[in-house]
Design a protein around this motif. Structure first.
Motif, PDB file in Angstrom:
ATOM      1  N   PRO A 120       0.833  -1.208   0.000  1.00  0.00           N
ATOM      2  CA  PRO A 120       0.000   0.000   0.000  1.00  0.00           C
ATOM      3  C   PRO A 120       0.864   1.252   0.000  1.00  0.00           C
TER       4      PRO A 120
ATOM      5  N   VAL B  61      -2.797   8.019  -0.574  1.00  0.00           N
ATOM      6  CA  VAL B  61      -3.327   8.039  -1.941  1.00  0.00           C
ATOM      7  C   VAL B  61      -4.796   7.619  -1.912  1.00  0.00           C
TER       8      VAL B  61
ATOM      9  N   ILE C  13      -5.865   3.764  -6.158  1.00  0.00           N
ATOM     10  CA  ILE C  13      -4.478   3.310  -6.250  1.00  0.00           C
ATOM     11  C   ILE C  13      -4.322   2.143  -5.280  1.00  0.00           C
TER      12      ILE C  13
ATOM     13  N   LEU D 263       1.762  -0.574  -4.796  1.00  0.00           N
ATOM     14  CA  LEU D 263       2.886  -0.838  -5.684  1.00  0.00           C
ATOM     15  C   LEU D 263       3.135  -2.339  -5.746  1.00  0.00           C
TER      16      LEU D 263
ATOM     17  N   PRO E  63       3.171   1.071  -9.945  1.00  0.00           N
ATOM     18  CA  PRO E  63       1.892   1.416  -9.302  1.00  0.00           C
ATOM     19  C   PRO E  63       0.730   0.702  -9.976  1.00  0.00           C
ATOM     20  N   LEU E  64      -0.269   0.353  -9.173  1.00  0.00           N
ATOM     21  CA  LEU E  64      -1.409  -0.417  -9.664  1.00  0.00           C
ATOM     22  C   LEU E  64      -2.691   0.400  -9.570  1.00  0.00           C
ATOM     23  N   LEU E  65      -3.437   0.374 -10.659  1.00  0.00           N
ATOM     24  CA  LEU E  65      -4.726   1.071 -10.688  1.00  0.00           C
ATOM     25  C   LEU E  65      -5.858   0.053 -10.621  1.00  0.00           C
TER      26      LEU E  65
ATOM     27  N   VAL F 244       2.261   1.926 -15.562  1.00  0.00           N
ATOM     28  CA  VAL F 244       1.242   1.624 -14.556  1.00  0.00           C
ATOM     29  C   VAL F 244       0.662   0.240 -14.841  1.00  0.00           C
TER      30      VAL F 244
ATOM     31  N   ALA G 118      -6.291   9.295 -13.866  1.00  0.00           N
ATOM     32  CA  ALA G 118      -6.285   8.443 -12.672  1.00  0.00           C
ATOM     33  C   ALA G 118      -5.098   8.716 -11.768  1.00  0.00           C
ATOM     34  N   ARG G 119      -4.105   9.458 -12.238  1.00  0.00           N
ATOM     35  CA  ARG G 119      -2.906   9.643 -11.422  1.00  0.00           C
ATOM     36  C   ARG G 119      -3.234  10.435 -10.165  1.00  0.00           C
ATOM     37  N   VAL G 120      -2.403  10.253  -9.172  1.00  0.00           N
ATOM     38  CA  VAL G 120      -2.593  10.958  -7.907  1.00  0.00           C
ATOM     39  C   VAL G 120      -2.386  12.452  -8.126  1.00  0.00           C
TER      40      VAL G 120
ATOM     41  N   ARG H  93       0.463  -0.446   8.167  1.00  0.00           N
ATOM     42  CA  ARG H  93       0.553  -1.100   6.850  1.00  0.00           C
ATOM     43  C   ARG H  93       1.876  -0.872   6.147  1.00  0.00           C
ATOM     44  N   PHE H  94       2.675   0.054   6.681  1.00  0.00           N
ATOM     45  CA  PHE H  94       3.851   0.483   5.921  1.00  0.00           C
ATOM     46  C   PHE H  94       5.167   0.091   6.590  1.00  0.00           C
TER      47      PHE H  94
ATOM     48  N   PRO I 222       7.389   6.312  -7.756  1.00  0.00           N
ATOM     49  CA  PRO I 222       6.755   6.580  -9.066  1.00  0.00           C
ATOM     50  C   PRO I 222       5.883   7.836  -9.002  1.00  0.00           C
TER      51      PRO I 222
ATOM     52  N   TRP J  39       3.509   8.882 -10.722  1.00  0.00           N
ATOM     53  CA  TRP J  39       2.075   8.675 -10.984  1.00  0.00           C
ATOM     54  C   TRP J  39       1.310   8.412  -9.687  1.00  0.00           C
ATOM     55  N   ALA J  40       1.997   7.797  -8.731  1.00  0.00           N
ATOM     56  CA  ALA J  40       1.313   7.384  -7.496  1.00  0.00           C
ATOM     57  C   ALA J  40       1.866   8.104  -6.267  1.00  0.00           C
ATOM     58  N   ARG J  41       2.480   9.250  -6.475  1.00  0.00           N
ATOM     59  CA  ARG J  41       3.086   9.941  -5.329  1.00  0.00           C
ATOM     60  C   ARG J  41       2.171  11.058  -4.842  1.00  0.00           C
ATOM     61  N   ALA J  42       1.739  10.927  -3.608  1.00  0.00           N
ATOM     62  CA  ALA J  42       0.916  11.980  -3.012  1.00  0.00           C
ATOM     63  C   ALA J  42       1.830  13.107  -2.556  1.00  0.00           C
TER      64      ALA J  42
ATOM     65  N   LEU K  82       7.475  -3.734  -0.289  1.00  0.00           N
ATOM     66  CA  LEU K  82       8.467  -2.686  -0.507  1.00  0.00           C
ATOM     67  C   LEU K  82       8.485  -1.763   0.707  1.00  0.00           C
TER      68      LEU K  82
ATOM     69  N   PHE L 159       9.324   2.189   2.254  1.00  0.00           N
ATOM     70  CA  PHE L 159       9.363   3.590   1.823  1.00  0.00           C
ATOM     71  C   PHE L 159      10.484   4.336   2.553  1.00  0.00           C
TER      72      PHE L 159
END
Lengths: 154, 129
Positions: A43, A47, A51, A54, A63-65, A94, A150-152, B14-15, B89, B91-94, B111, B113
């Protein structure tokens, strides 16, 4: 939005078909790097739920959508085999998590209609065309737009 | 031999998170941190991770910036090869997440962080203000 000429060109390409949230969808096969089984998901902090996290794919964090959730399709329980379509769009790599990858199919441009029947609205908005089949409507998605929206932080 | 860095690895709900050991002046308990009079930041809360019970704390020092991070119930030293570290990544970075990247750790499916300690020290300074 793509022009008709672009749509015609795109439709001449092979499409990767997959099932997701009870719908049959497709993305340009040339943008699918590989298919992979869903593995352990890490997780990601802070996010939105679309999402999933990963996935470690040969040492890369992909990353998984959750495609069904993002598109507003019915989500099914996390049982059975899931597939990941690892896609490379213009700026992103993705994994699209779906229920099942069906395969690659060349679709004749003349068979593709404007997206009118696809539902819900978000699916229609991200479609560049649709194909009526005996089994229902097959929706051809604009992968670049899908990943961009869909990206964050979008 | 591939270059390596040493991190504290801690599980926060969770992390799994990594704190680069070079920034850590000392380790202590949550009580030590709270009694020190220095600013304290709860990393689990910052990442919206679940966490309960007594936690270990890491005291960070960088020039005039100092403070404690509350981690998980345990923290262990872990050596990570440079080639196992990845940028987060995009795309998935807050934007709100104080995370620099992710690491593939031997023997773990999940993984980890790498925390952005420079950013967290700035946040500790704001806690102190």
């Amino acid at each position: 939005m793509r022009t008709l000429a672009e749509l015609t060109l795109a439709a001449g390409e092979p499409w990767m078909r997959f099932r997701c949230g009870g719908a049959e969808l497709a993305v340009p096969a040339q943008q699918v790097e590989r298919l992979a089984p869903l593995q352990a998901i890490t997780p990601v902090p802070l996010v939105p739920p679309r999402i999933l996290g990963l996935m470690n794919l040969s040492g890369d964090a992909v990353p998984l959508l959750d495609v069904a959730r993002f598109l507003g399709l019915p989500t099914t329980p996390w049982t059975g085999v899931r597939a990941v379509l690892v896609c490379a769009a213009e700026r992103y790599r993705v994994g699209l998590v779906c229920e099942r990858a069906i395969g690659v199919e060349h679709i004749s441009p003349s068979a593709i209609g404007a997206p009118e029947l696809a539902a819900p609205e978000r699916v229609r908005a991200l479609a560049i065309g649709e194909l009526a089949t005996e089994a229902g409507v097959r929706v051809l998605l604009d992968l670049d737009r899908l990943l961009d929206e869909a990206r964050v932080g979008a | 031999m591939a270059p390596e860095r040493t991190y504290l690895l801690s599980r926060l709900g969770r992390f799994d998170v990594l704190v680069e050991a070079g920034w850590v002046e000392e380790m202590g308990s949550e009580r030590d941190a709270l009694a020190s009079g220095l600013p304290v930041l709860d990393v689990a809360g910052r990442l919206d991770a679940e966490g309960d019970g007594e936690r270990v704390a890491a005291k960070l020092v960088d020039r005039d910036r100092v403070g404690w991070l509350l981690l998980g119930p345990r923290a262990e030293l872990h050596r990570v090869a440079a080639h196992d570290l990845r940028g987060m990544p995009r795309w998935a970075r807050a934007a709100a997440a104080p995370v620099l990247g992710v690491a593939v750790l031997a023997g773990r499916s999940q993984l980890a962080f790498e925390l952005d300690l420079d950013r967290l020290l700035e946040e500790l300074r704001e806690v102190d203000a």
